[in-house]
Structures are given as C-alpha cells and as structure tokens.
Write an enzyme that holds these catalytic residues in place. Sequence first.
Site, PDB file in Angstrom:
ATOM      1  N   ARG A 277       0.726  -1.232  -0.091  1.00 36.27           N
ATOM      2  CA  ARG A 277      -0.014  -0.088  -0.138  1.00 36.27           C
ATOM      3  C   ARG A 277       0.995   1.193  -0.032  1.00 36.27           C
ATOM      4  NH1 ARG A 277      -5.245   1.849   1.613  1.00 36.27           N
ATOM      5  NH2 ARG A 277      -5.142   3.787   2.760  1.00 36.27           N
TER       6      ARG A 277
ATOM      7  N   LEU B 181      -6.929   7.615  -1.150  1.00 33.76           N
ATOM      8  CA  LEU B 181      -6.862   6.223  -1.002  1.00 33.76           C
ATOM      9  C   LEU B 181      -7.899   6.075   0.283  1.00 33.76           C
ATOM     10  CD1 LEU B 181      -3.160   5.268  -1.102  1.00 33.76           C
ATOM     11  CD2 LEU B 181      -4.982   4.255  -2.486  1.00 33.76           C
ATOM     12  N   SER B 182      -8.788   5.152  -0.058  1.00 35.68           N
ATOM     13  CA  SER B 182      -9.802   4.964   0.862  1.00 35.68           C
ATOM     14  C   SER B 182      -8.990   4.137   2.237  1.00 35.68           C
ATOM     15  CB  SER B 182     -11.046   4.213   0.601  1.00 35.68           C
ATOM     16  OG  SER B 182     -12.025   4.788  -0.245  1.00 35.68           O
ATOM     17  N   ALA B 183      -9.800   3.933   3.267  1.00 40.14           N
ATOM     18  CA  ALA B 183      -9.034   3.194   4.447  1.00 40.14           C
ATOM     19  C   ALA B 183      -8.711   1.792   3.912  1.00 40.14           C
ATOM     20  CB  ALA B 183     -10.085   3.541   5.599  1.00 40.14           C
TER      21      ALA B 183
ATOM     22  N   TYR C  78     -11.352  -0.900   1.710  1.00 37.20           N
ATOM     23  CA  TYR C  78     -10.942  -1.750   0.388  1.00 37.20           C
ATOM     24  C   TYR C  78     -11.272  -3.226   0.661  1.00 37.20           C
ATOM     25  CZ  TYR C  78      -9.016   2.422  -2.184  1.00 37.20           C
ATOM     26  OH  TYR C  78      -8.658   3.324  -2.649  1.00 37.20           O
TER      27      TYR C  78
END
Length: 392
Positions: free
Chosen positions: A38, A63-65, A69
Amino acid sequence: MGGAVSAGEDNDELIDNLKEAHYIHSDLVERAFRAIDRADYYLEDYRDSAYKDLAWRHGNIHLSAPCIYSEVMEALDLHPGLSFLNLGSGTGYLSTMAGLILGPFGVNHGVELYTDVIEYAYQKLDYFIKTSESFDKFEFCEPSFVAGNCLEIPPESRQYDRVYCGAGVQRDHEEFMKNLLKVGGILVLPLEEKLTKIRRTGQSSWETKKIIAVSFAPLALPQHNTNGEPKAVPLPMFEVRTLQELARISIRHTLRVTTDSREGHPRGRGSFGGGRGLGVSGLHKYGPRFKRRRVHRRHCTSVVLANKHVVSSALPTPAPLDNNNNHRGGEEAQRRAARGAGEEEEEEEEEAEKESVELLRAEPPINILRERILCLPLPEPLKMYLLYCREK
C-alpha cells in the site's frame, strides 16, 4: 473513514490485522492485498501513514481506508476472466489488486475525474510492472483508465460483470449505476452513507445487501457543454489481444505451471491462472512470518541413581577438610563455582540468541519465473519482452 484496525509496521502486518478483524476472509483477496504494498501508492513524504487504517488525501490523490478496500474486494467476489469497471479509479491501487485476480483474459477498466490522478495511476502501474516481484507470481489483467465524469457514460455503453463506485451515490443516480451491470453481475457502492452490494438477478430484478456505514465524498455532478448538452465519456475499448501478446501470456503461463509442478504444488481452484505454487508464495514475501523470540536456556543439573544414592553431576565437589574438620577454602570455592555457572549460563543465552536470529533471518526471495526466462536460449530482446521489460 477507517481506524477500526490497529496500525501495522509493514504491509504484511496490516493485512494480518485486517484478517484478525475479519475484514479479509478469502484466500484470493488476502493474496491480492499481500502482493501490493500500500505504501507504494503514497507520496514519499507520507509513506509512514500507509499502514494505518485511515483514508489519505493529498490534493486530488485519494486512497480509502484499508478496511473499506477489504470490504469492497470481498463484496465484489472477483474471479478470473470477469469484466470490472472502477468508477473513481484514483491511484489505481484497487484496480491493480483486482487485476491480479481477473487474470490476463479479464477486463479491467477505470474512469477517473482528474487527469493528473490518471497520470499518477499510470506511473504507479508502470512501477508495479517493472519492479514488483508479485508481477511474476500472478497472471495479470492490466487496468486501463479514461478521464471523465462517470455520470456522463453513455447509457448504450457495454455492461460489466463487476462495478465499483468510489464516491457517495444518492438515490437519484442508483438506476444509472445499476444499468452498467450485466445480469448476474455485482455492483458495490456507497449508497446514502451505507456501503451496499447489489446483485442483478434479472433484467429488472435486484438483490440488495447493506454492508457497513461509510462516509464518502459525493459524486461530482456532470458539467454541460456550452450548447447545454452533457459530455459523453467513452469507456476504454474492449481490446482483442494480438497474437504476439497471446504468445507471451502462454509462454509465461507454461513456465509458471512447469515450475509449480516441479516443486510438487498441485494446480486447482483458487490459483491465479492455474499455477498455484507461485500464487501461494505471494502470501508473504519471505514465506511464513515469525516473531522474534528470545530463547533462554537454564543450566540444568543431571541427576542419576547410583546404588540407591542420588548423585548430581552439577553439584560442586566438596573441598578437602583441614585438621579441625572444616572445609578448606569452601566459601571461596562456592563463590568461584557460582560465578562460573553464571558466566556459563550467560554465554549459553548469548549463543542461543545468535542461533535464534540466524534461524529467523530471511533469505532474499528468488524470482523463479524470471530466472527461467533468463535461462531460455532466446535473443535478449525477446527475453526482455517475456519479462515485460522489467528492470533488474
């Protein structure tokens, strides 16, 4: 949104925490998450935050947490050969993970509002293909991205097996999203503050399941042209692979499967494109994870029975008696014995610690597929083509 999972020291520890919290529960999703670091999708100055369960934004980059995801990947239920559309594809992190599961004969498309984010996504994709060992462990469906507002996709566009929207959707646009889906397909989207999974069961029938509460930025509304007509955002083409590309895919697949067979790994379901061994090895970069433990060895006395008398080999030998039946130098001998035993125990602990560290020290990973390609009796340019021109 996020913060439900403890921060990790590296990508593997982050995935361990997601598994323990039951966000990740399938092997396919776990392998995809472990295969891509990540932190590689963060700007260099922000990499320290990559393994926290938090969303990250810098300018248009977002970016989502990790927990979000994880839920999305599990809900999409991806399989090799499916078509996938990512609305709000951003950095390409999710699309790249999906590509590891879709395989070379899947379809992997993304629509992103900002052109600078698409450039960033292609930079990250190129870095992954050229430098990541994971690229050779899986058969990959490379994503394609186009710029535009997803709400401006023409209604007559081709439909997909799987669709994900990474922005908040209100009821006004729910039908629009559903129409992007084939019958039998799955749509995952934040619908009115709930991450929602919608399966299309027929031409006009649906099954809906709420997953978790989420907070996403809302979809940007379309911008109209000067004539009042909405813009049309064409989706990426469904390209037919050339004979040259098919040959490369076939050769890499054959080498991967041959390697797996020689190592004794069975081939079957759950593998990426058939070869199971290399795919499974992607669970961790260096095989099973170990926690370093300090090994203590206590000085143990050996006790034997001799003529019904207990004799301990570790007991100090009594000092000789003097004329008054006192042990000569007894106290000094005991002090020397105690000091010697303490030093011996400390040396044994240090030796055990060294042995433990040696056992746990990971050897550099070997890229088996790469080694096999480089050993082929082929011209160098052809080898580089089979390697996707990856850097050494």
